[in-house]
Design an enzyme around this catalytic site. Sequence first.
Site, short mmCIF file in Angstrom:
data_model
loop_
_atom_site.label_atom_id
_atom_site.label_comp_id
_atom_site.label_asym_id
_atom_site.label_seq_id
_atom_site.Cartn_x
_atom_site.Cartn_y
_atom_site.Cartn_z
N HIS A 101 0.89 -1.16 0.00
CA HIS A 101 0.00 0.00 0.00
C HIS A 101 0.93 1.22 0.00
O HIS A 101 2.01 1.17 0.59
CB HIS A 101 -0.81 0.13 1.29
N ASP A 104 2.38 2.08 3.39
CA ASP A 104 3.39 1.17 3.97
C ASP A 104 4.79 1.64 3.62
O ASP A 104 5.75 1.35 4.32
CB ASP A 104 3.28 -0.25 3.40
C1 XUL Z 1 -7.56 -6.33 4.81
C2 XUL Z 1 -6.81 -6.82 3.63
C3 XUL Z 1 -5.94 -5.83 2.94
C4 XUL Z 1 -5.93 -5.98 1.47
C5 XUL Z 1 -5.17 -4.88 0.76
O1 XUL Z 1 -8.28 -7.29 5.47
O2 XUL Z 1 -6.88 -7.98 3.31
O3 XUL Z 1 -4.67 -5.97 3.47
O4 XUL Z 1 -5.36 -7.19 1.09
O5 XUL Z 1 -5.64 -3.62 1.07
#
Ligand code: XUL
Length: 435
Positions: A101, A104
């Site tokens: 993300h 991050d």
């Molecule tokens: C949350 C989840 C996230 C997604 C990416 O439960 O799974 O980490 O994979 O935003």
Amino acid sequence: MSTGFFDGIDRVRYEGPDSDSPLAYRHYDPDEIVMGKRMEDHLRFAVAWWHSFAWEGGDPFGGPTFERPWHPQDDMGRARMKADVAFEMFEILGQPFYCWHDVDLRPEQGNFADNLSTLEEITDYLGEKMQGTGTRLLWGTANMFSHRRWMSGAATNPDPDVFAFAAATVKGCMDATHKLGGQNYVLWGGREGYETLLNTDMGAEMDHMGRFLSMVVEYKHKIGFDGTILVEPKPQEPSKHQYDFDVATCIGFLRKYGLEGEVKLNIEQGHAILAGHSFEHELALAAAEGMLGSIDMNRNDYQSGWDTDQFPNNVPEVALAYYHVLKAGGFTTGGTNFDAKLRRQSLDAEDLIAAHVGAMDVCARGLKAAAAMLEDGGLEAALAERYAGWQRPEAQAMLDSDLAAIQARVLDEGINPAPRSGRQERLENYVNRFV
Ligand code: XUL
Ligand code: CO
């Protein structure tokens, strides 16, 4: 120059099932050929930046436990150190992919212009590191659920300025993903849902979300991104109710907004269980619709009922999951992302390696069991036999006929079906031979 974080830990190698080394692959041999393809190319493992490097070990009852040298994550110097450590771990594990993300990678800056410029800066840095190591990007995504601006949703926010901030953010993240040669772009609707219907216009919110996703697809084509756009279903957490509840809900949503040929699904084991399904149910349903894109291979604790994001450790479950992935033809742009985190008492650098090594071995065993079942063909043969009646011409003709004609035939031929066993236990015993 090494950061020293993983000092004393060597590159993990395949040593075979009899190895007693605590950090060796016993089942994951990247070069082993399974159903005509290298195991590495089947499984396409990815490390998740957020759980492995950004998460600090907090839970609802207590703060950070990990105290890594790059914590707190509030400046770009430490963001670079985190990237250095990440790529050192990729060298040790030898997995082909990673995922991120935006938040991050670098600290949230509190305004869009600085968010964008710091994302560009850190992803340029990642690009240099990728060139040196060969590790590739499975997917990028935007975190539009942590900062307080997103508390009432991103694309579904009642405030159009938040919709605008979300669109600007996703454009930046798609550009960064494209720049790094990412193979997919993921949207998980963290707060795309509601807390109470008393303050929610559900119809308007879903229309905004549909239009937002269409803009993502339009932009993908505009920039020539040839990766896959993926939506990740989850029923709740953090929202009380999320619009991407499960695979079935997402299929309906994508069809409503004409996106069924453009968007596929990233299916997570833990989310499937939260939705009251099995993982293989979600995978098989997506596959039946041609929408199986990628997987997040992390489980929840079956007692707690929370999204605990644990590394997989159950071979029979994983085997059934890969059975459906292989049956659907395997991954194309997708892969196996470990959206999984350590337990907060697992403080050591070695714990991070052990978690991934164990998970990769469990997946390798699952894949091999799934391939063996497919090659043996027992389940396929049982299925063909169970549905064999539909091969008869009169059965096929019935689908093009009508109720009255069918009734006439039932009367004429005296049709009176004799029930046949579904043989569930026999099939379960069959599966157990392979796992
Ligand atoms: C949350 C989840 C996230 C997604 C990416 O439960 O799974 O980490 O994979 O935003
Ligand atoms: Co996930």
